[in-house]
Design an enzyme around this catalytic site. Structure first.
Site, PDB file in Angstrom:
ATOM      1  N   ASP A 189       0.824  -1.206   0.000  1.00  0.00           N
ATOM      2  CA  ASP A 189       0.000   0.000   0.000  1.00  0.00           C
ATOM      3  C   ASP A 189       0.860   1.260   0.000  1.00  0.00           C
ATOM      4  OD1 ASP A 189      -2.094   1.776   0.207  1.00  0.00           O
ATOM      5  OD2 ASP A 189      -2.429   1.428   2.337  1.00  0.00           O
ATOM      6  N   ASP A 204      -2.026   5.710  -5.974  1.00  0.00           N
ATOM      7  CA  ASP A 204      -2.227   4.821  -4.831  1.00  0.00           C
ATOM      8  C   ASP A 204      -2.366   3.380  -5.293  1.00  0.00           C
ATOM      9  OD1 ASP A 204      -2.771   3.813  -2.309  1.00  0.00           O
ATOM     10  OD2 ASP A 204      -4.864   4.437  -2.318  1.00  0.00           O
TER      11      ASP A 204
END
Length: 435
Positions: free
Chosen positions: A99, A311
């Protein structure tokens, strides 16, 4: 337990004596081929929306080493990518969500009771490792450092309760030796990595045993390794068996023809925005037609609102409404198929109906994201998704809050290099399964 200074000396020595590059295969796997594309997108979009809601709540309230880890695409219900690494002595392998939108590294730890989620293997047990230690709450990489003050009480340790868009986790911050590498010949052990030892979590972690933060903060894996740069290349969602690699360190460098570079926008100093990788998106084109998007639509404002981040933990790109409506209108004008209501089956706003006569979607021009100094050209498979009888725009409007997000569906078959030292993102089209 060794002091933080000793741990950092140990880490520096290990990195100096082990400068060889480490590369581990990155594999993207459909864990359940019976799940349709529309079901996958619907569930991934649900998780994205929770994630964006978390971003909005938080906004309102508020080296020299190369390491690589294998990853896989997590399905049936998620849109995240999973990396595999090993923790402790002896090392125990565990899968974790990679992440770029967060910093904390964590895994489930035994003893784990009713508040832990089910995972494929046994949770990491700190009592079985000879290299486990508890992180002092005044450590520079402790989440409690600001609260502990300069003179914390003896034996003070940092308890955390971290909330994500897809769930939460809680435990104690610790230090351990992490092992990277897919084979004994290329394995590298790094001591003194600060991580979260969780003994309570929500149950929405889709096949992982934790999470590895790759963000810009001091607790992320990138920062703790002093990697300087990292790269990844995400294989297509429709490909269930392909492989690629996530690299951290010098061998992540992206060379060759076709490489373009755009600078990161300086992140706001306030958490959580300080961990995000912001980009300056100046416009969007479809084919040769530039869309009429206001020039400041993606601007990062002085109060920390707005902007666009890239992201890896978000699946579907979200665009501020003024931009999304332009993209939506342009796609609808180019597609002659009848518009279908895909909101229930996919959660997406613009879908087209496919019939037995039109089972193959029509050809479409590429979509170009114009970043500062570099254009990223997306083929139709990176912005449209084929489901059960529908063909949908794999983007959504961002109406809650003003931050836009460039998600991982749009990053398919693009080799991306995050250069932390130079504060740039470089990219080039690639067949990720061959890297």
């Amino acid at each position: 337990m060794a002091s933080l200074a000793v741990l950092l000396m140990f880490l520096s020595a290990a990195m100096a004596t082990n400068a060889a590059a480490v590369r581990v295969g990155l594999t993207r796997i459909h864990s359940n081929p019976d799940v349709s594309a529309t079901e996958f997108v619907r569930d991934a979009l649900r998780r994205d929306m929770h994630r964006h809601a978390r971003f909005t709540r938080e906004l309102a309230s508020s080296g020299d080493r190369t390491v690589a880890a294998p990853t896989r695409k997590d399905l049936p219900n998620g849109g995240e990518y999973i990396m595999t690494l090993a923790i402790g002595t002896p090392p125990l392998s565990y899968p974790a969500i990679a992440d770029t939108g967060s910093d904390l590294i964590w895994t489930q730890c035994a003893p784990c009771g009713s508040q832990c989620f089910k995972q494929a293997g046994q949770p990491y047990n700190p009592s079985s490792s000879t290299t486990f230690g508890v992180l002092p709450c005044n450590s520079s990489v402790s989440m409690c450092a600001a609260l502990a003050g300069p003179s914390p009480p003896p034996g003070c340790s940092c308890m955390y309760n971290q909330t994500y868009g897809t769930g939460w986790t809680a435990g104690i911050q610790s230090v351990e030796t992490f092992t990277f590498g897919s084979t004994p010949a290329d394995q590298t052990r790094v001591p003194g990595i600060a991580f979260g030892c969780s003994n309570a979590s929500s149950d929405d972690w889709n096949g992982s045993a934790g999470l590895v933060g790759l963000g810009r903060g001091s607790m992320s894996l990138v920062s703790q390794l002093g990697a300087g740069m990292f790269s990844y290349c995400l294989t297509p969602f429709q490909d269930a068996n392909s492989t690629s690699t996530l690299l951290l360190g010098p061998s992540a460098a992206l060379n060759g023809t076709g490489v373009l570079t755009t600078p990161f926008v300086a992140s706001p100093s306030k958490a959580p925005m300080s961990t995000y990788y912001y980009l300056n998106l100046t416009g969007i084109s479809i084919g040769t037609t530039a869309l009429s998007i206001p020039p400041n639509a993606f601007a990062l404002r002085t109060d920390g609102t707005g902007g666009l981040i890239i992201d890896s933990g978000t699946t579907i790109t979200s665009l501020v409404d003024a931009a999304y409506q332009q993209v939506r209108a342009a796609i609808e004008s180019l597609v002659t198929l009848p518009v279908a209501d895909g909101s229930d089956s996919t959660g997406l706003d613009l879908c087209f109906a496919l019939t037995s006569e039109t089972s193959t979607p029509p050809s479409m021009p590429s979509m170009t994201f114009h970043f500062d100094g570099a254009d990223m050209v997306l083929p139709v498979d990176n912005y449209m998704i084929l489901g059960s009888g529908v063909w949908c725009l794999a983007m959504r409007n961002q109406t809650v809050g003003a931050m836009s997000t460039f998600g991982n569906y749009q990053q398919q078959n693009v080799h991306l290099l995050y250069d932390i030292h130079e504060e740039t993102l470089s990219f080039a089209p690639a067949k990720c399964s061959t890297l």
